[in-house]
Write an enzyme that holds these catalytic residues in place. Structure first.
Site, PDB file in Angstrom:
ATOM      1  N   TYR A   1       0.828  -1.207   0.000  1.00 53.05           N
ATOM      2  CA  TYR A   1       0.000   0.000   0.000  1.00 53.05           C
ATOM      3  C   TYR A   1       0.866   1.263   0.000  1.00 53.05           C
ATOM      4  O   TYR A   1       0.601   2.223  -0.737  1.00 53.05           O
ATOM      5  CB  TYR A   1      -0.907  -0.039   1.235  1.00 53.05           C
ATOM      6  CG  TYR A   1      -1.800   1.155   1.435  1.00 53.05           C
ATOM      7  CD1 TYR A   1      -2.965   1.303   0.689  1.00 53.05           C
ATOM      8  CD2 TYR A   1      -1.498   2.121   2.395  1.00 53.05           C
ATOM      9  CE1 TYR A   1      -3.804   2.389   0.897  1.00 53.05           C
ATOM     10  CE2 TYR A   1      -2.332   3.207   2.611  1.00 53.05           C
ATOM     11  CZ  TYR A   1      -3.486   3.343   1.851  1.00 53.05           C
ATOM     12  OH  TYR A   1      -4.309   4.414   2.063  1.00 53.05           O
TER      13      TYR A   1
ATOM     14  N   LYS B   1       0.863   4.166  -2.876  1.00 48.72           N
ATOM     15  CA  LYS B   1       0.517   5.551  -2.574  1.00 48.72           C
ATOM     16  C   LYS B   1       1.686   6.505  -2.819  1.00 48.72           C
ATOM     17  O   LYS B   1       1.473   7.678  -3.165  1.00 48.72           O
ATOM     18  CB  LYS B   1       0.039   5.658  -1.128  1.00 48.72           C
ATOM     19  CG  LYS B   1      -1.331   5.023  -0.894  1.00 48.72           C
ATOM     20  CD  LYS B   1      -2.392   5.625  -1.798  1.00 48.72           C
ATOM     21  CE  LYS B   1      -3.800   5.248  -1.363  1.00 48.72           C
ATOM     22  NZ  LYS B   1      -4.827   5.814  -2.294  1.00 48.72           N
TER      23      LYS B   1
END
Length: 303
Positions: A171, A175
């Site tokens: 993640y 991002k």
């Protein structure tokens, strides 16, 4: 008169949480909204029940606004293109793209599977890119045809992408990629009348309820700093015509705080003017680090 009167907005991942708050906020300011949600669980697995997107559309139309539901998968190249076209077909054009859709597959790096890595990268990073690509192509076409374009892309990064987060290597990487892609998009699309910015929000959603649990508790009374609705005002403003001079920026948003994130920048340097010998670099690197700002701590790493 609303701040977004007449503008057409796509919000991805808008069936709940921050995306739902965005869709409702845009509609309350007069925008016509395409509410996109594929209707899956937190990890991206199929979820039963009714359409989350349609539920948000019903909220908007009940309040007197205009909205349509869309179930496209933003990680699918052709479906992302179809989502852009659906806005044009429903409302005659597109002015604002809010990339919000995401999933999590939290795991320490040593335990992360290839499938868990690929799934998160696909939705967050490829999903953002596919939507930016097809929206950018649409607006470039308008610009080349001599039509005025005053369009906006608002991406969703994360504190995990800016500083990293233990247990979220996939993640965090996705991002961080979104933040870098925002800078590239701003540089490339400005010539077509498009601004590209990103937010790194902190709010109570499905994706954060198991991370930083101590920060997620809802207060008994007073200002709820972790409510998703706190994030949307900045996103709405960034989608308005008032923000045309703001591009290539990442904003951190939490409660009543709006902060401009300052990313990687050139720091202290040493130039020998010749090739370094590995044995002499220890002292050089120590000197450079003593002059540089300490990095922000990774979320969840402790002191």
């Amino acid at each position: 008169m609303g701040l977004l009167d007449g503008r057409v907005v796509i919000v991805t991942g808008a069936g709940g949480g921050i995306g739902r708050a965005h869709a409702l906020a845009f509609a309350s300011e007069g925008a016509r909204v395409v509410v996109n949600d594929i209707g899956v669980g937190l990890d991206g697995s199929p979820a039963g029940g009714g359409s989350a997107a349609q539920s948000v559309v019903d909220e908007i139309t009940t309040a007197g606004g205009e909205a349509v539901a869309n179930g496209s998968n933003v990680a699918d190249w052709d479906q992302a293109a179809g989502l852009i076209q659906s806005a044009v077909e429903a409302f005659g054009g597109l002015d604002v793209l809010v990339n919000n859709a995401g999933i999590v597959r939290d795991r320490m790096m040593a335990n992360t599977s290839e499938e868990e890595f690929d799934a998160v990268i696909a939705v967050h990073l490829k999903g953002h890119f596919a939507m930016m690509r097809h929206a950018g192509s649409y607006w470039r076409g308008l610009s080349k045809a001599g039509k005025a374009v005053d369009a906006r892309i608002i991406n969703t990064s994360s504190g995990a992408g800016l500083q990293g987060s233990v247990g979220q290597g996939n993640y965090s990487a996705a991002k961080a990629g979104v933040a870098a892609m925002t800078l590239v998009g701003a540089a490339e699309m400005g010539r077509y009348g498009v601004t590209v910015n990103a937010i790194a929000p902190s709010a109570r959603t499905r994706m954060t309820e198991t991370v930083f649990a101590d920060m997620m508790a809802k207060p008994d009374a007073g200002f709820d700093a972790m409510a998703p609705e706190n994030v949307s005002p900045l996103v709405v403003w960034l989608g308005s015509t008032q923000s045309r001079d703001v591009t290539g920026r990442v904003f951190e948003v939490e409660g009543g705080i709006v902060r401009v994130a300052e990313g990687w920048a050139h720091g202290p340097q040493a130039d020998k003017g010749a090739k370094w010998d590995p044995a002499e670099l220890g002292q050089v690197v120590s000197g450079l680090l003593s002059k540089s700002r300490p990095p922000m701590p990774v979320y969840g790493a402790g002191s």
